[in-house]
Design a protein around this motif. Structure first.
Motif, PDB file in Angstrom:
ATOM      1  N   ALA A   1       0.566  -1.088   0.284  1.00 48.23           N
ATOM      2  CA  ALA A   1      -0.394   0.082   0.003  1.00 48.23           C
ATOM      3  C   ALA A   1       1.255   0.981  -0.054  1.00 48.23           C
ATOM      4  CB  ALA A   1      -0.603  -0.607   1.211  1.00 48.23           C
ATOM      5  N   THR A   2       0.266   1.739  -0.738  1.00 50.09           N
ATOM      6  CA  THR A   2       0.633   3.511  -0.470  1.00 50.09           C
ATOM      7  C   THR A   2       0.248   4.802  -0.523  1.00 50.09           C
ATOM      8  OG1 THR A   2       0.647   3.930  -2.931  1.00 50.09           O
ATOM      9  CG2 THR A   2       2.635   2.768  -2.659  1.00 50.09           C
ATOM     10  N   GLY A   3       0.104   5.337   0.511  1.00 49.16           N
ATOM     11  CA  GLY A   3      -0.941   6.594   0.718  1.00 49.16           C
ATOM     12  C   GLY A   3       0.265   7.897   1.876  1.00 49.16           C
ATOM     13  N   PHE A   4      -0.974   7.923   2.480  1.00 54.93           N
ATOM     14  CA  PHE A   4      -1.061   9.638   2.957  1.00 54.93           C
ATOM     15  C   PHE A   4      -2.342   9.864   4.295  1.00 54.93           C
ATOM     16  CE2 PHE A   4      -3.497  11.004  -0.089  1.00 54.93           C
ATOM     17  CZ  PHE A   4      -4.523  12.385   0.618  1.00 54.93           C
ATOM     18  N   ILE A   5      -1.208  10.200   5.169  1.00 58.25           N
ATOM     19  CA  ILE A   5      -2.604  10.605   7.050  1.00 58.25           C
ATOM     20  C   ILE A   5      -2.852  12.043   6.976  1.00 58.25           C
ATOM     21  CG2 ILE A   5      -2.861  10.533   8.726  1.00 58.25           C
ATOM     22  CD1 ILE A   5      -0.998   7.949   9.105  1.00 58.25           C
TER      23      ILE A   5
END
Length: 238
Positions: free
Chosen positions: A176-180
């Motif tokens: 997974a890749t992403g941001f918060i």
């Protein structure tokens, strides 16, 4: 429960007394209401409300819509380097995961499809759920699947793990890749989470791929910020 009330005590004194009570009680224990505190300390209800809001802002209590105030549950910690589903995280903590499905449909969502690197004309499955642990709402989650997984619309995801269903369908989540980010919940989101606004949210957006590098899910999970923590680690590049 009794307390020696001093007339015209300020919210700081009430907050200090509540803080002591929170330290003595187990998580999830009810604490006095605004009206009860006002009568106990001989103050106006607004003063009592200010004291409760002070503790809520500090993460010491939770104010559940229509139910009252309770000592806060400790935040749940998750290692950012490991890909676990919500269901897996909750079970690892010895609690029972469940969901309240708000929406489950197939539709054309061009912007979301492009974000997933898919043809914007391709339909997507959208699943919007309230995620719970031991039937207590912790998060709101919107999941999007490629149209080739349209059979997901007919599944019951109130008790079934979406990631387990993907594995069974031959699309095992692998990375997974992403941001918060952080934001305040809308009034509707606060109601779905059973919280009194303002409600702070910790929002995690992820694109998930399977072992064959296919995009299998785009998801946005908005956690109650007082209940969720993500552990990180880093080293200095010397």
């Amino acid at each position: 429960m009794s307390v020696k009330a001093t007339p015209k005590q300020g919210y700081r004194e009430i907050a200090a007394w509540l803080l002591e009570r929170c330290a003595e009680l187990p998580p999830g224990s009810p604490i006095p209401s605004e009206l009860q505190l006002a009568e106990m300390f001989g103050v106006h209800r607004m003063t009592a409300r200010h004291a409760l809001e002070t503790l809520r802002a500090a993460g010491k209590i939770e104010r559940r819509q229509g139910a009252g105030s309770f000592t806060a549950q400790p935040p749940m910690h998750r290692d950012e380097a490991l890909l676990h589903s919500f269901t897996e995280e909750i079970r690892r903590r010895g609690e029972q995961p469940s969901s309240i499905v708000i929406e489950q449909r197939l539709g054309i969502l061009p912007e979301r499809a492009m974000l997933m690197g898919l043809d914007p004309r391709q339909p997507l499955v959208r699943i919007y759920r309230v995620r719970c642990a031991d039937d207590i709402p912790l998060a709101l989650e919107a999941s999007y699947l490629p149209g080739e997984l349209a059979q997901a619309v007919d599944q019951d995801f109130s008790r079934t793990s979406l990631h387990q269903w993907l594995r069974d369908a031959g699309y095992t989540p692998a990375k997974a890749t992403g941001f918060i980010s952080a934001r305040l919940a809308s009034d509707r989101e606060s109601r779905l989470l059973g919280q009194e606004p303002p409600t702070a949210l910790l929002v995690e957006a992820r694109i998930i791929r399977d072992r064959d590098d296919r995009v299998v899910e785009s998801t946005e999970t908005a956690y109650l910020s007082s209940r969720w923590a993500i552990d990180t680690s880093a080293s200095v590049d010397v």
